[in-house]
Design a protein around this motif. Structure first.
Motif, PDB file in Angstrom:
ATOM      1  N   SER A   9      37.824  27.680  49.374  1.00 20.77           N
ATOM      2  CA  SER A   9      37.864  29.156  49.225  1.00 20.77           C
ATOM      3  C   SER A   9      36.505  29.601  47.551  1.00 20.77           C
ATOM      4  O   SER A   9      36.090  30.168  47.418  1.00 20.77           O
ATOM      5  N   ASP A  10      35.741  28.098  46.902  1.00 18.83           N
ATOM      6  CA  ASP A  10      34.779  28.297  45.972  1.00 18.83           C
ATOM      7  C   ASP A  10      33.759  28.070  47.244  1.00 18.83           C
ATOM      8  O   ASP A  10      32.635  28.175  46.765  1.00 18.83           O
ATOM      9  N   SER A  52      39.595  35.618  48.275  1.00 17.08           N
ATOM     10  CA  SER A  52      39.527  35.147  47.392  1.00 17.08           C
ATOM     11  C   SER A  52      39.071  36.817  46.303  1.00 17.08           C
ATOM     12  O   SER A  52      38.839  36.908  45.333  1.00 17.08           O
ATOM     13  N   LYS A  55      41.476  39.588  45.357  1.00 13.72           N
ATOM     14  CA  LYS A  55      42.392  38.801  43.933  1.00 13.72           C
ATOM     15  C   LYS A  55      41.274  38.793  42.817  1.00 13.72           C
ATOM     16  O   LYS A  55      41.573  38.742  41.979  1.00 13.72           O
TER      17      LYS A  55
END
Length: 645
Positions: A9-10, A52, A55
């Motif tokens: 996700s990063d 992501s 969020k």
């Protein structure tokens, strides 16, 4: 080869540079078995990025590409939206490019492409969609391009840029000569790019000469870049991009400077990379029989010697010393390889009756086989294996040719108009299924990019059908053994076809079940420009898988041929069928019966030769390669690979 791409996700990935796999590569790349598998992984990465950002209550800014490479990614994103609730409400998109001039309504426009494949099927805010406008006046164009750049910056920059690659090495439409500092601008298209696009525009003369494109610097400012490439026709430019020096002559090489770029490739697109083409030059190898064969053929070509003349020194001086380290001599390796290739050669492609078949590519029994020759288009049969086709008939086998698609899209308007005018002059229109006067009117008034009417498509399909009958009659096949499936996936009227469906597979399954073949020949050439061969082959694979439990399938062998685009490598060939000079001439004449495909090939790819010339040159080249390796000298050879399904 790896089959998974790590997703985080990063968005943390390896940096480009020298990898553990090979010292030759300068861009991180991941290799997948096929484009479908790879596209799902790429779509998942995009979905994770969108989620992501959601969020964090932030926008997700995507740079998007067009062309055939990203279609399956977009299909998967649409599926995720409809079935898994993936929302695109926080997504802002910027497309790489657009032809100039080009209206949004044209089915060749990238505006049309993006809405057809993605935007019409998701919940993105239309105000967040940015595609270069091909209708901007030339006077306003410079300011428009500056504003496009500014809009990307104001959105926060590109979080993710999806790319394809052209055969010139262009990304977007940054053609050879593009500078690393180039921004969004208008550019003149390279001739090769126009050739590759000519099928979409019904001829190279209709391809726009210019395009608006994001610049190299715009692309390089992206936080994350994924470039996708599929198929053998991209293999050479992928090698030059990943392994070559940075040069404006191959703009994609500028991606070597980006610290978070991954190339996502299928096996064919990666095939020219050194670690796959000649892995013995990279490091230690596990010497399977296939790799030994590949290496020894390469060694012969590299040293310009026949197999039986290779020495220990030849092996040692060309990175293959570990082949000899186990105690095997060059002599033993040479003899084994010579025998392997010798056993591929047969003049009896259906098996030779009453002979020992232990060293032959096909079984002797049953002596008379039922055979299906699948042909994706109504000429691939004679282009790819016309000589073998004729041999199988002459040797008494029950041969059936099955044309999987109508091929109507490859008939030019001029060719259709000629037939329509002749029919209109001589036929009783009250008994005809086609109103030829209507066809003539449609073609004469047809606008660029307009989809053919149903009647025009029907006429073009009939033209291909009758040419097929003429060709198969010429080589001796009975009309009742010629079948036309007209698979539905093909019948869009557009270059872009529908996905393979259950109806297509059922139709193929029915013809196999009806004939109960001992042999199936199918097109394994997946480099045709618009993917029809691949879809047709997948239909055969799916149908045969569904029929696998049937007792007759235990006796059915699947042989793959290649066609107008590529030939099997020598080490890949399981059956080599020699052709005499007379058989070469017979094959040429059979191909020439497909007159609508002569002189002006609509989808010729990067090869300007006519199909009969390509086929002849390819078959003669294969024979020469066998001769150079020290085997018998033949006029020509058609090659096949057996596939275990």
């Amino acid at each position: 080869m790896t089959t998974t791409l790590e997703i985080k996700s990063d968005i943390s990935y390896k940096s480009p540079g020298k990898f553990e796999e090979t010292r030759f590569e300068k861009i991180h790349n991941e290799i997948f078995k096929n484009s479908a598998e790879a596209s799902i992984i790429v779509a998942k990465e995009i979905a994770l990025l969108i989620k992501s950002r959601q969020k964090e209550n932030k926008s997700c800014v995507l740079g998007l590409a067009t062309g055939s490479s990203p279609i399956k990614v977009y299909n998967e994103l649409v599926r995720m939206h409809k079935e898994e609730g993936l929302s695109f409400k926080n997504v802002i998109t910027f497309n790489l490019d657009e032809y100039y001039p080009m209206t949004k309504e044209s089915n060749q426009s990238y505006y049309y492409f993006m809405h057809q494949h993605l935007f019409n099927h998701i919940d993105i805010n239309p105000d967040n969609i940015n595609i270069p406008d091909g209708t901007i006046s030339i006077q306003q164009l410079n300011q428009y391009c500056l504003d496009y750049e500014k809009k990307i910056i104001n959105a926060g920059g590109l979080d993710f840029q999806l790319l394809g690659i052209g055969r010139t090495g262009h990304v977007g439409f940054n053609e050879p000569g593009s500078h690393i500092n180039s921004g969004t601008r208008i550019i003149t298209l390279d001739h090769i790019t126009k050739v590759d696009a000519s099928g979409d525009f019904n001829g190279i003369g209709n391809v726009p000469k210019r395009a608006i494109t994001m610049g190299v610097s715009t692309i390089l400012r992206s936080k994350r870049i994924v470039l996708m490439a599929w198929g053998q026709n991209k293999a050479d430019i992928i090698k030059r991009t990943i392994q070559g020096d940075i040069s404006s002559e191959i703009p994609a090489t500028f991606l070597q400077n980006h610290t978070n770029t991954t190339f996502v490739l299928d096996e064919s697109a990666s095939s020219e990379l050194t670690r796959f083409k000649t892995p013995w030059l990279v490091g230690d190898c596990i010497w399977t029989q296939e790799l030994k064969s590949k290496a020894i053929v390469w060694l012969c070509q590299n040293t310009k010697q026949s197999i039986l003349k290779l020495t220990d020194r030849d092996y040692n001086n060309n990175g293959m010393s570990d082949l000899l380290a186990s105690g095997t001599s060059a002599y033993d390796l040479n003899i084994n390889m010579f025998n392997v290739l010798q056993h591929t050669i047969t003049g009896w492609p259906g098996g030779k009756p009453n002979t020992d078949d232990s060293n032959r590519p096909e079984r002797a029994n049953p002596t008379k086989k039922r055979i299906i020759l699948f042909s994706p288009h109504p000429d691939d049969d004679v282009i790819s294996m016309g000589g073998t086709f004729a041999k199988l008939i002459k040797q008494g086998h029950d041969v059936h040719v099955v044309y999987q698609t109508s091929g109507n899209i490859a008939v030019t308007d001029d060719e259709a108009l000629k037939f329509a005018e002749v029919c209109n002059d001589f036929m009783d229109k009250s008994t005809s299924e086609i109103n030829f006067k209507s066809v003539i009117s449609f073609i004469n008034a047809k606008k660029q990019g307009e989809i053919d009417s149903a009647e025009v498509r029907k006429l073009k399909g009939i033209i291909r059908r009758r040419e097929s009958y003429a060709a198969t009659r010429y080589i001796g096949l009975k009309d009742e053994n010629t079948h036309f499936l007209d698979l539905p996936f093909y019948e869009t009227g557009l270059v872009q076809k529908n996905p393979l469906g259950s109806t297509d597979i059922a139709i193929v399954k029915d013809i196999i079940a009806k004939i109960e073949p001992h042999q199936v020949f199918a097109a394994g050439d997946l480099a045709d420009p618009h993917g029809t061969h691949e879809v047709c082959l997948n239909a055969i694979f799916a149908a045969m898988a569904q029929l696998k439990s049937e007792s007759y399938m235990n006796e059915c062998w699947l042989w793959l041929y290649r066609g107008a685009w590529h030939e099997w490598e020598i080490h890949e060939i399981d059956m080599a069928v020699p052709l005499s000079p007379d058989e070469v001439l017979l094959k040429r004449h059979a191909i020439l019966y497909h007159q609508s495909q002569k002189d002006r090939v609509m989808f010729q790819g990067n090869d300007s030769r006519e199909f009969w010339v390509r086929a002849e040159d390819r078959n003669k080249n294969t024979a020469k390669l066998y001769d150079d390796l020290g085997l018998a000298e033949y006029e020509a050879i058609e090659a096949f690979k057996r596939f275990e399904y």
